[in-house]
Design a protein around this motif. Structure first.
Motif, PDB file in Angstrom:
ATOM      1  N   ALA A  77       6.853  -1.272   2.316  1.00  0.00           N
ATOM      2  CA  ALA A  77       5.479  -1.100   1.842  1.00  0.00           C
ATOM      3  C   ALA A  77       4.433  -1.517   2.874  1.00  0.00           C
ATOM      4  N   PRO A  78       4.593  -2.659   3.570  1.00  0.00           N
ATOM      5  CA  PRO A  78       3.582  -3.015   4.576  1.00  0.00           C
ATOM      6  C   PRO A  78       3.457  -1.989   5.696  1.00  0.00           C
ATOM      7  N   ILE A  79       4.524  -1.227   5.928  1.00  0.00           N
ATOM      8  CA  ILE A  79       4.473  -0.195   6.961  1.00  0.00           C
ATOM      9  C   ILE A  79       3.832   1.072   6.423  1.00  0.00           C
ATOM     10  N   LEU A  80       4.238   1.467   5.215  1.00  0.00           N
ATOM     11  CA  LEU A  80       3.726   2.720   4.649  1.00  0.00           C
ATOM     12  C   LEU A  80       2.239   2.647   4.317  1.00  0.00           C
ATOM     13  N   VAL A  81       1.722   1.461   4.041  1.00  0.00           N
ATOM     14  CA  VAL A  81       0.307   1.352   3.688  1.00  0.00           C
ATOM     15  C   VAL A  81      -0.580   1.704   4.870  1.00  0.00           C
ATOM     16  N   VAL A  82      -0.036   1.620   6.071  1.00  0.00           N
ATOM     17  CA  VAL A  82      -0.806   1.960   7.265  1.00  0.00           C
ATOM     18  C   VAL A  82      -1.168   3.445   7.278  1.00  0.00           C
ATOM     19  N   VAL A  83      -0.276   4.277   6.758  1.00  0.00           N
ATOM     20  CA  VAL A  83      -0.465   5.730   6.859  1.00  0.00           C
ATOM     21  C   VAL A  83      -1.726   6.194   6.137  1.00  0.00           C
ATOM     22  N   PRO A  84      -1.911   5.907   4.843  1.00  0.00           N
ATOM     23  CA  PRO A  84      -3.160   6.368   4.204  1.00  0.00           C
ATOM     24  C   PRO A  84      -4.405   5.711   4.774  1.00  0.00           C
ATOM     25  N   LEU A  85      -4.288   4.451   5.221  1.00  0.00           N
ATOM     26  CA  LEU A  85      -5.462   3.782   5.784  1.00  0.00           C
ATOM     27  C   LEU A  85      -5.938   4.441   7.071  1.00  0.00           C
ATOM     28  N   SER A  86      -5.027   5.121   7.778  1.00  0.00           N
ATOM     29  CA  SER A  86      -5.424   5.769   9.023  1.00  0.00           C
ATOM     30  C   SER A  86      -6.315   6.981   8.783  1.00  0.00           C
ATOM     31  N   PHE A  87      -6.387   7.446   7.537  1.00  0.00           N
ATOM     32  CA  PHE A  87      -7.247   8.588   7.200  1.00  0.00           C
ATOM     33  C   PHE A  87      -8.553   8.148   6.562  1.00  0.00           C
ATOM     34  N   ASN A  88      -8.873   6.879   6.668  1.00  0.00           N
ATOM     35  CA  ASN A  88     -10.101   6.356   6.100  1.00  0.00           C
ATOM     36  C   ASN A  88     -11.304   6.901   6.871  1.00  0.00           C
ATOM     37  N   ARG A 144     -11.057  11.457  11.617  1.00  0.00           N
ATOM     38  CA  ARG A 144     -11.944  11.021  12.699  1.00  0.00           C
ATOM     39  C   ARG A 144     -11.239  10.067  13.665  1.00  0.00           C
ATOM     40  N   TRP A 145     -10.336   9.222  13.149  1.00  0.00           N
ATOM     41  CA  TRP A 145      -9.686   8.242  14.018  1.00  0.00           C
ATOM     42  C   TRP A 145      -8.618   8.895  14.882  1.00  0.00           C
ATOM     43  N   TYR A 146      -8.007   9.951  14.372  1.00  0.00           N
ATOM     44  CA  TYR A 146      -7.061  10.706  15.196  1.00  0.00           C
ATOM     45  C   TYR A 146      -7.806  11.453  16.304  1.00  0.00           C
ATOM     46  N   ARG A 147      -8.976  11.991  15.956  1.00  0.00           N
ATOM     47  CA  ARG A 147      -9.787  12.662  16.979  1.00  0.00           C
ATOM     48  C   ARG A 147     -10.289  11.671  18.022  1.00  0.00           C
ATOM     49  N   SER A 148     -10.661  10.473  17.579  1.00  0.00           N
ATOM     50  CA  SER A 148     -11.140   9.477  18.534  1.00  0.00           C
ATOM     51  C   SER A 148     -10.045   9.055  19.500  1.00  0.00           C
ATOM     52  N   VAL A 149      -8.813   8.981  19.011  1.00  0.00           N
ATOM     53  CA  VAL A 149      -7.691   8.643  19.889  1.00  0.00           C
ATOM     54  C   VAL A 149      -7.459   9.759  20.900  1.00  0.00           C
ATOM     55  N   LEU A 182      -4.761   2.174  13.562  1.00  0.00           N
ATOM     56  CA  LEU A 182      -3.935   2.626  12.443  1.00  0.00           C
ATOM     57  C   LEU A 182      -3.450   4.051  12.663  1.00  0.00           C
ATOM     58  N   ALA A 183      -4.301   4.884  13.261  1.00  0.00           N
ATOM     59  CA  ALA A 183      -3.894   6.255  13.552  1.00  0.00           C
ATOM     60  C   ALA A 183      -2.735   6.267  14.548  1.00  0.00           C
ATOM     61  N   VAL A 184      -2.842   5.444  15.585  1.00  0.00           N
ATOM     62  CA  VAL A 184      -1.757   5.357  16.560  1.00  0.00           C
ATOM     63  C   VAL A 184      -0.501   4.800  15.907  1.00  0.00           C
ATOM     64  N   ALA A 185      -0.666   3.794  15.041  1.00  0.00           N
ATOM     65  CA  ALA A 185       0.479   3.212  14.348  1.00  0.00           C
ATOM     66  C   ALA A 185       1.184   4.256  13.480  1.00  0.00           C
ATOM     67  N   THR A 186       0.415   5.126  12.843  1.00  0.00           N
ATOM     68  CA  THR A 186       1.013   6.192  12.031  1.00  0.00           C
ATOM     69  C   THR A 186       1.825   7.146  12.889  1.00  0.00           C
ATOM     70  N   ILE A 195       5.030   5.488  13.712  1.00  0.00           N
ATOM     71  CA  ILE A 195       5.945   5.514  12.564  1.00  0.00           C
ATOM     72  C   ILE A 195       6.661   6.857  12.502  1.00  0.00           C
ATOM     73  N   ALA A 196       5.904   7.940  12.726  1.00  0.00           N
ATOM     74  CA  ALA A 196       6.514   9.273  12.737  1.00  0.00           C
ATOM     75  C   ALA A 196       7.543   9.374  13.862  1.00  0.00           C
ATOM     76  N   PHE A 197       7.213   8.807  15.021  1.00  0.00           N
ATOM     77  CA  PHE A 197       8.156   8.813  16.138  1.00  0.00           C
ATOM     78  C   PHE A 197       9.414   8.024  15.785  1.00  0.00           C
ATOM     79  N   ALA A 198       9.259   6.864  15.147  1.00  0.00           N
ATOM     80  CA  ALA A 198      10.412   6.043  14.770  1.00  0.00           C
ATOM     81  C   ALA A 198      11.294   6.769  13.767  1.00  0.00           C
ATOM     82  N   LEU A 199      10.663   7.492  12.826  1.00  0.00           N
ATOM     83  CA  LEU A 199      11.434   8.261  11.844  1.00  0.00           C
ATOM     84  C   LEU A 199      12.228   9.366  12.531  1.00  0.00           C
ATOM     85  N   PHE A 200      11.595  10.064  13.449  1.00  0.00           N
ATOM     86  CA  PHE A 200      12.299  11.095  14.211  1.00  0.00           C
ATOM     87  C   PHE A 200      13.443  10.487  15.020  1.00  0.00           C
ATOM     88  N   PHE A 201      13.208   9.314  15.589  1.00  0.00           N
ATOM     89  CA  PHE A 201      14.230   8.624  16.374  1.00  0.00           C
ATOM     90  C   PHE A 201      15.434   8.286  15.502  1.00  0.00           C
TER      91      PHE A 201
END
Length: 272
Positions: free
Chosen positions: A23-34, A56-61, A242-246, A249-255
């Motif tokens: 849960a502490p990891i998954l909560v990062v995902v929706p927060l990255s779309f704030n 916006r945070w993905y675009r900023s990255v 948070l966007a980078v962390a998301t 997480i996707a990279f870790a899942l693929f790994f």
């Protein structure tokens, strides 16, 4: 009745472990779309208001030159360190698999020692060693340091794969006129390739995720993704982290899915 109670307790325990670890990891995902520059759920997000969600945070990255440079550094350093660790780890595992090798246990202990040594101790030692060679705060120094941290993973996975390798195949290849080099590439390597690839993936993940060594060894030009995230937390807190962390997480899942696929492929090859 007792079986049903035991099963329910087991399921409750699994759910508790899932909540505690995931849960502490998954909560990062929706927060990255704030849409707002906060690290908490806004009222609009809780109401599922479309205006409260944003990329916006993905675009900023994607538009930030420092994040792009950190990504390039992470990929370049990770790929180079992985290649070096894979070659060294595979060669070491081949030597350790030879029954005639003297002191195999001692050599194995030394090779995997970076895994059990605290990273800060290894990083401090590497800093003083590479500083004397003029390699501190250079890409070459970081590549060598990350290769040293990733090599034990390759040694372990390849050694485990070689444990199930039939050495009679090498003798057959030699009896048919194949030299040691050709026997390795045509007979042995295709069978141990899943272990080599798994070790390489672990080595790359170790390099890509490492921050302590970069803090000691890297300068401004050698900032990696984890180092940039660390700097962002200390210098300017932004949901871009948070966007980078998301994405990580996707990279870790693929790994993990890739490693599981390789494990099953190796198991099928062993059964055949």
């Amino acid at each position: 009745m007792k079986g049903g109670i035991g099963r329910n307790l087991y399921l409750a325990f699994c759910v508790a472990v899932f909540i505690f670890l995931i849960a502490p990891i998954l909560v990062v995902v929706p927060l990255s779309f704030n849409a707002e520059p906060y690290f908490t759920f806004t009222e609009g997000m809780l109401r599922l208001d479309p205006d409260a969600w944003s990329l916006r945070w993905y675009r900023s990255v994607a538009e930030d030159i420092e994040w792009r440079r950190a990504l390039v550094n992470s990929i370049v350093i990770g790929v180079c360190a992985t290649a070096l660790a894979t070659v060294l780890g595979t060669l070491a595992a081949l030597g350790l698999a030879n029954p005639a090798m003297y002191g195999r246990s001692l050599v194995m202990t030394l090779l995997i020692s970076p895994m059990v040594t605290p990273v800060i101790v290894s990083a401090a030692g590497m800093f003083f060693f590479y500083s004397s060679l003029g390699l501190a705060q250079t890409h070459v120094g970081l590549i060598l340091a990350h290769a040293a941290l990733g090599t034990p993973f390759v040694v372990i996975t390849v050694t485990a794969t070689l444990a199930g390798f039939d050495r009679n195949l090498m003798r057959v290849a030699a009896s048919l006129g194949a030299g040691p080099w050709r026997s390795f590439w045509r007979v042995q390597f295709p069978l141990i390739a899943p272990g080599v690839i798994s070790g390489a993936l672990f080595a790359f993940a170790t390099s890509f995720d490492e921050v302590v060594t970069v803090l000691f060894m890297g300068g401004l030009e050698q900032r990696t993704i984890p180092r940039q995230m660390w700097a962002g937390i200390r210098e300017q807190i932004s949901p871009a982290i948070l966007a980078v962390a998301t994405l990580l997480i996707a990279f870790a899942l693929f790994f993990m899915l890739t490693v599981e696929w390789l494990r099953r492929r190796s198991a099928r090859a062993a059964e055949a």
